[in-house]
Design an enzyme around this catalytic site. Structure first.
Site, PDB file in Angstrom:
ATOM      1  N   ASP A  37       0.869  -1.188   0.000  1.00 15.02           N
ATOM      2  CA  ASP A  37       0.000   0.000   0.000  1.00 15.02           C
ATOM      3  C   ASP A  37       0.901   1.231   0.000  1.00 15.02           C
ATOM      4  O   ASP A  37       2.030   1.186   0.513  1.00 15.02           O
ATOM      5  CB  ASP A  37      -0.897   0.010   1.247  1.00 15.02           C
ATOM      6  CG  ASP A  37      -2.125   0.889   1.072  1.00 15.02           C
ATOM      7  OD1 ASP A  37      -3.238   0.340   0.978  1.00 15.02           O
ATOM      8  OD2 ASP A  37      -1.980   2.130   1.016  1.00 15.02           O
ATOM      9  N   ASP A  63       3.965   2.208  -4.240  1.00 14.25           N
ATOM     10  CA  ASP A  63       3.120   3.015  -5.125  1.00 14.25           C
ATOM     11  C   ASP A  63       2.890   2.169  -6.375  1.00 14.25           C
ATOM     12  O   ASP A  63       3.834   1.910  -7.136  1.00 14.25           O
ATOM     13  CB  ASP A  63       3.831   4.329  -5.475  1.00 14.25           C
ATOM     14  CG  ASP A  63       3.022   5.174  -6.452  1.00 14.25           C
ATOM     15  OD1 ASP A  63       1.985   4.683  -6.963  1.00 14.25           O
ATOM     16  OD2 ASP A  63       3.418   6.321  -6.702  1.00 14.25           O
ATOM     17  N   TYR A 155     -12.606   7.826 -14.151  1.00 10.38           N
ATOM     18  CA  TYR A 155     -12.688   6.595 -13.346  1.00 10.38           C
ATOM     19  C   TYR A 155     -13.340   5.480 -14.163  1.00 10.38           C
ATOM     20  O   TYR A 155     -12.846   4.354 -14.203  1.00 10.38           O
ATOM     21  CB  TYR A 155     -13.489   6.880 -12.070  1.00 10.38           C
ATOM     22  CG  TYR A 155     -13.599   5.683 -11.143  1.00 10.38           C
ATOM     23  CD1 TYR A 155     -12.537   5.328 -10.311  1.00 10.38           C
ATOM     24  CD2 TYR A 155     -14.763   4.926 -11.088  1.00 10.38           C
ATOM     25  CE1 TYR A 155     -12.639   4.230  -9.454  1.00 10.38           C
ATOM     26  CE2 TYR A 155     -14.871   3.834 -10.242  1.00 10.38           C
ATOM     27  CZ  TYR A 155     -13.808   3.490  -9.420  1.00 10.38           C
ATOM     28  OH  TYR A 155     -13.909   2.404  -8.574  1.00 10.38           O
ATOM     29  N   THR A 190     -16.666   1.211   2.330  1.00 11.91           N
ATOM     30  CA  THR A 190     -15.218   1.266   2.621  1.00 11.91           C
ATOM     31  C   THR A 190     -14.867   2.738   2.861  1.00 11.91           C
ATOM     32  O   THR A 190     -15.679   3.626   2.565  1.00 11.91           O
ATOM     33  CB  THR A 190     -14.360   0.781   1.417  1.00 11.91           C
ATOM     34  OG1 THR A 190     -14.473   1.750   0.364  1.00 11.91           O
ATOM     35  CG2 THR A 190     -14.764  -0.594   0.917  1.00 11.91           C
TER      36      THR A 190
END
Ligand code: NAP
Length: 250
Positions: A37, A63, A155, A190
């Protein structure tokens, strides 16, 4: 709980949300898990929890848009555990902006973190899987990768690319016993979605889109990932699996 015993898995974006639940579940099923992460503190804490639960876990700052860091993650995984059997390309960012409100910098950032990451992950892991006789790759897309959606053009384009990249890899590497599938979560609770899920008006809209009368949990996506990672899905490759409470059925 041994569906993945003896296997090694890499899960990206494992410091939060779905990645966290995926890493925990794969570890509970016996996999040695490398959690990566960009948020090093968070991912180290998740790995520590997994170890407390009796699992095998190792955390790395990563990354996913960086080719150099992918090379390091895969080489460290091979050094520690010998091979990679499962790759979950989960890390991603949202970009709730229409095309006219999206800058080139925002577009490039979404493409780098949501798409280039998946390309790089597969580019660095597939040679290891070929050498070891196969593997399973699960790429986390979105319902936005199946339908046009609204108000998030970059997105949506990024998640559509993940879907087709998964199919291309499934076709190219099936002969090496590598399965590649995409998972398409709908409205899942989340940290990424909390600003929307916690807004009563947005929540009402979400519930008008789903067949099941609720938003989903990260653990429910994790169970779909486990299925695709395991031999239960041994003849399944190149598919797109919605985990969306029926949004795309409408
Ligand atoms: P989340 O809770 O925000 O977790 C994503 C994790 O990825 C965070 O720890 C984040 O770190 C990390 N990350 C961000 N940029 C990164 C980078 N460049 N390299 C490595 N790690 C990075 O998100 P989530 O809801 O679990 O989403 C997981 C995946 O599911 C994403 O691909 C997302 O697009 C997809 N998805 C989510 C939903 C939903 O409803 N939540 C629906 C459909 C699809 P920081 O927190 O520090 O940024």
């Amino acid at each position: 709980m041994t569906r993945l015993s003896g296997k090694t898995a890499i899960v990206t974006g494992a410091g939060s949300g779905m990645g966290l639940e995926e890493a925990r579940l794969l570890a509970r099923e016996g996999a040695s898990v490398v959690l990566t992460d960009i948020n090093e503190e968070a991912v180290r804490a998740v790995a520590a929890t997994i170890r407390e639960e009796g699992g095998e876990a190792f955390a790395m700052r990563h990354d996913v848009a960086s080719e150099e860091q992918w090379a390091e993650v895969v080489s460290e995984t091979a050094k520690r555990y010998g091979k990679v059997d499962v790759l979950v390309n989960n890390a991603g960012i949202s970009m709730p902006a229409g095309l006219l409100d999206t800058t080139v910098e925002q577009w490039n950032k979404v493409m780098a973190i949501n798409v280039t990451s998946v390309f790089l992950g597969m580019k660095y892991v597939v040679p290891n899987m070929i050498e070891n006789g196969g593997g399973s790759i699960i790429n986390i897309s979105s319902i936005a990768g199946l339908t046009g959606g609204s108000g998030a053009g970059a997105y949506t384009a990024s998640k559509g690319a993940v879907r087709m990249l998964s199919k291309a890899a499934a076709v190219d590497y099936g002969q090496h016993h590598i399965r590649v599938n995409s998972v398409h979560p709908g409205f899942i609770s989340t940290p990424m979605s909390s600003q929307f899920v916690n807004d009563p008006q947005m929540l009402q809209w979400f519930l008008s889109q789903t067949a099941l009368p609720r938003v989903g949990e990260a653990s429910e996506v994790a169970r779909a990932v486990l299925f695709l990672a395991s031999d239960d899905a041994s003849y399944i490759t190149g598919v797109e699996l919605p985990v969306d409470g029926g949004v795309t059925a409408k």
